[in-house]
Motif scaffolding. Sequence first.
Motif, PDB file in Angstrom:
ATOM      1  N   THR A   1      19.430 -18.037  -1.290  1.00  0.00           N
ATOM      2  CA  THR A   1      19.547 -16.577  -1.335  1.00  0.00           C
ATOM      3  C   THR A   1      18.462 -15.981  -2.213  1.00  0.00           C
ATOM      4  N   SER A   2      18.166 -16.628  -3.330  1.00  0.00           N
ATOM      5  CA  SER A   2      17.139 -16.135  -4.257  1.00  0.00           C
ATOM      6  C   SER A   2      15.771 -16.105  -3.603  1.00  0.00           C
ATOM      7  N   VAL A   3      15.381 -17.218  -3.037  1.00  0.00           N
ATOM      8  CA  VAL A   3      14.038 -17.328  -2.463  1.00  0.00           C
ATOM      9  C   VAL A   3      13.832 -16.312  -1.349  1.00  0.00           C
ATOM     10  N   PHE A   4      14.805 -16.192  -0.476  1.00  0.00           N
ATOM     11  CA  PHE A   4      14.615 -15.318   0.678  1.00  0.00           C
ATOM     12  C   PHE A   4      14.818 -13.847   0.347  1.00  0.00           C
ATOM     13  N   SER A   5      15.231 -13.533  -0.888  1.00  0.00           N
ATOM     14  CA  SER A   5      15.245 -12.130  -1.292  1.00  0.00           C
ATOM     15  C   SER A   5      13.828 -11.593  -1.419  1.00  0.00           C
ATOM     16  N   GLY A   6      12.865 -12.520  -1.542  1.00  0.00           N
ATOM     17  CA  GLY A   6      11.467 -12.104  -1.613  1.00  0.00           C
ATOM     18  C   GLY A   6      10.972 -11.453  -0.338  1.00  0.00           C
ATOM     19  N   ILE A   7      11.667 -11.708   0.767  1.00  0.00           N
ATOM     20  CA  ILE A   7      11.251 -11.124   2.045  1.00  0.00           C
ATOM     21  C   ILE A   7      11.365  -9.611   2.024  1.00  0.00           C
ATOM     22  N   GLN A   8      12.189  -9.089   1.118  1.00  0.00           N
ATOM     23  CA  GLN A   8      12.336  -7.635   1.006  1.00  0.00           C
ATOM     24  C   GLN A   8      11.031  -6.987   0.566  1.00  0.00           C
TER      25      GLN A   8
ATOM     26  N   ASP B   1       9.455  -4.007   2.609  1.00  0.00           N
ATOM     27  CA  ASP B   1       9.111  -2.720   1.990  1.00  0.00           C
ATOM     28  C   ASP B   1       7.639  -2.386   2.186  1.00  0.00           C
ATOM     29  N   LYS B   2       6.803  -3.419   2.231  1.00  0.00           N
ATOM     30  CA  LYS B   2       5.384  -3.184   2.516  1.00  0.00           C
ATOM     31  C   LYS B   2       5.211  -2.572   3.896  1.00  0.00           C
ATOM     32  N   GLN B   3       5.858  -3.161   4.882  1.00  0.00           N
ATOM     33  CA  GLN B   3       5.663  -2.760   6.262  1.00  0.00           C
ATOM     34  C   GLN B   3       6.232  -1.375   6.557  1.00  0.00           C
ATOM     35  N   PHE B   4       7.283  -0.991   5.845  1.00  0.00           N
ATOM     36  CA  PHE B   4       7.930   0.293   6.125  1.00  0.00           C
ATOM     37  C   PHE B   4       7.562   1.383   5.119  1.00  0.00           C
ATOM     38  N   GLY B   5       6.621   1.070   4.221  1.00  0.00           N
ATOM     39  CA  GLY B   5       6.075   2.097   3.358  1.00  0.00           C
ATOM     40  C   GLY B   5       6.833   2.372   2.074  1.00  0.00           C
ATOM     41  N   PHE B   6       8.004   1.770   1.897  1.00  0.00           N
ATOM     42  CA  PHE B   6       8.774   2.046   0.692  1.00  0.00           C
ATOM     43  C   PHE B   6       8.069   1.519  -0.548  1.00  0.00           C
TER      44      PHE B   6
ATOM     45  N   MET C   1       1.585 -12.235   0.758  1.00  0.00           N
ATOM     46  CA  MET C   1       1.726 -12.368   2.206  1.00  0.00           C
ATOM     47  C   MET C   1       2.012 -11.019   2.844  1.00  0.00           C
ATOM     48  N   GLU C   2       1.708 -10.929   4.150  1.00  0.00           N
ATOM     49  CA  GLU C   2       1.933  -9.698   4.900  1.00  0.00           C
ATOM     50  C   GLU C   2       2.920  -9.877   6.048  1.00  0.00           C
ATOM     51  N   ASP C   3       3.172 -11.110   6.428  1.00  0.00           N
ATOM     52  CA  ASP C   3       3.968 -11.377   7.622  1.00  0.00           C
ATOM     53  C   ASP C   3       5.290 -12.031   7.244  1.00  0.00           C
ATOM     54  N   MET C   4       6.411 -11.473   7.728  1.00  0.00           N
ATOM     55  CA  MET C   4       7.724 -12.003   7.393  1.00  0.00           C
ATOM     56  C   MET C   4       7.956 -13.379   8.000  1.00  0.00           C
ATOM     57  N   THR C   5       7.464 -13.583   9.222  1.00  0.00           N
ATOM     58  CA  THR C   5       7.639 -14.880   9.877  1.00  0.00           C
ATOM     59  C   THR C   5       6.911 -15.974   9.115  1.00  0.00           C
TER      60      THR C   5
ATOM     61  N   PHE D   1       2.575  -9.875  -8.636  1.00  0.00           N
ATOM     62  CA  PHE D   1       3.039  -8.587  -8.128  1.00  0.00           C
ATOM     63  C   PHE D   1       2.117  -7.452  -8.603  1.00  0.00           C
ATOM     64  N   ARG D   2       1.583  -7.581  -9.792  1.00  0.00           N
ATOM     65  CA  ARG D   2       0.646  -6.583 -10.293  1.00  0.00           C
ATOM     66  C   ARG D   2      -0.632  -6.549  -9.464  1.00  0.00           C
ATOM     67  N   LYS D   3      -0.966  -7.678  -8.806  1.00  0.00           N
ATOM     68  CA  LYS D   3      -2.177  -7.766  -8.000  1.00  0.00           C
ATOM     69  C   LYS D   3      -1.952  -7.309  -6.553  1.00  0.00           C
ATOM     70  N   ILE D   4      -0.718  -6.950  -6.221  1.00  0.00           N
ATOM     71  CA  ILE D   4      -0.396  -6.615  -4.841  1.00  0.00           C
ATOM     72  C   ILE D   4      -1.164  -5.385  -4.383  1.00  0.00           C
ATOM     73  N   THR D   5      -1.605  -5.404  -3.135  1.00  0.00           N
ATOM     74  CA  THR D   5      -2.338  -4.268  -2.565  1.00  0.00           C
ATOM     75  C   THR D   5      -1.603  -3.777  -1.319  1.00  0.00           C
ATOM     76  N   ILE D   6      -1.672  -2.484  -1.102  1.00  0.00           N
ATOM     77  CA  ILE D   6      -0.999  -1.862   0.047  1.00  0.00           C
ATOM     78  C   ILE D   6      -2.028  -1.330   1.026  1.00  0.00           C
TER      79      ILE D   6
END
Length: 249
Positions: A69-76, A80-85, A160-164, A244-249
Amino acid sequence: MDIIYTIWVRNMLRYVRSKSRIIGSISMPLFFLLFLGFGLNSVVQLPGLGGNYIVFLVPGMVAMSVMFTSVFSGIQIIWDKQFGFLKETLVAPVSRLEIMLGQTAGGATTAVLQGFMILVLSLFIGLRVADAAGFLLALVFMVLIGISFTAFGIAIASRMEDMTGFQLIMNFVIFPIFGLSGALFPISSLPAWIVPVTLLDPLTYGVEGIRYGLTGVSQISPVVCLAVIGGFSLAMTVIGAFLFRKITI
């Protein structure tokens, strides 16, 4: 602290509203516990636990539920990247560290709740917790596993950018971690050449810590387990925050 709390609440609301997620997350550990436990209970002999393989298996299944459950919470993060949140969150006047800590707290909390469900169900199939102190110790290890692997999932998702692709990589990584953790079989029963690899697995110390708390028996000192999984949690949180600080949108 307000942003951490707000993101934590958002994660909790998403969790309680997703019944399928709750059921799906406990189905695999429960399947292992029932079918593997009852199937091998009369075959596997375990000193120190009255020969009860089901009792031995419970801590491993609790740790499995928390870790997955912990690891796959990262998919959020990717969602959020893909939907702009995430973009809206990042441009807000708050630090990225607070955002990451909020996501970590939310993911770890949901993971501990999942593990707690497995723990409660285990009481109906033979688990007997020795005392309240042991239960609290097991809960501490569950929290540390939740924090460390949620931060690990966020660290990977940040790059990463792709959920799959995220799901494929996580499956490739976490199944060996789980398989080598001593969750299914005692470390002492493994071939000599695998034992050092098992001891390099951070989840091993989480499983043994939970096992000590619930049964009073473990193959690694609980002090060592607490030090290793605590250090791993801190390291993953630092790495996750950095990426996470290095993340780009």
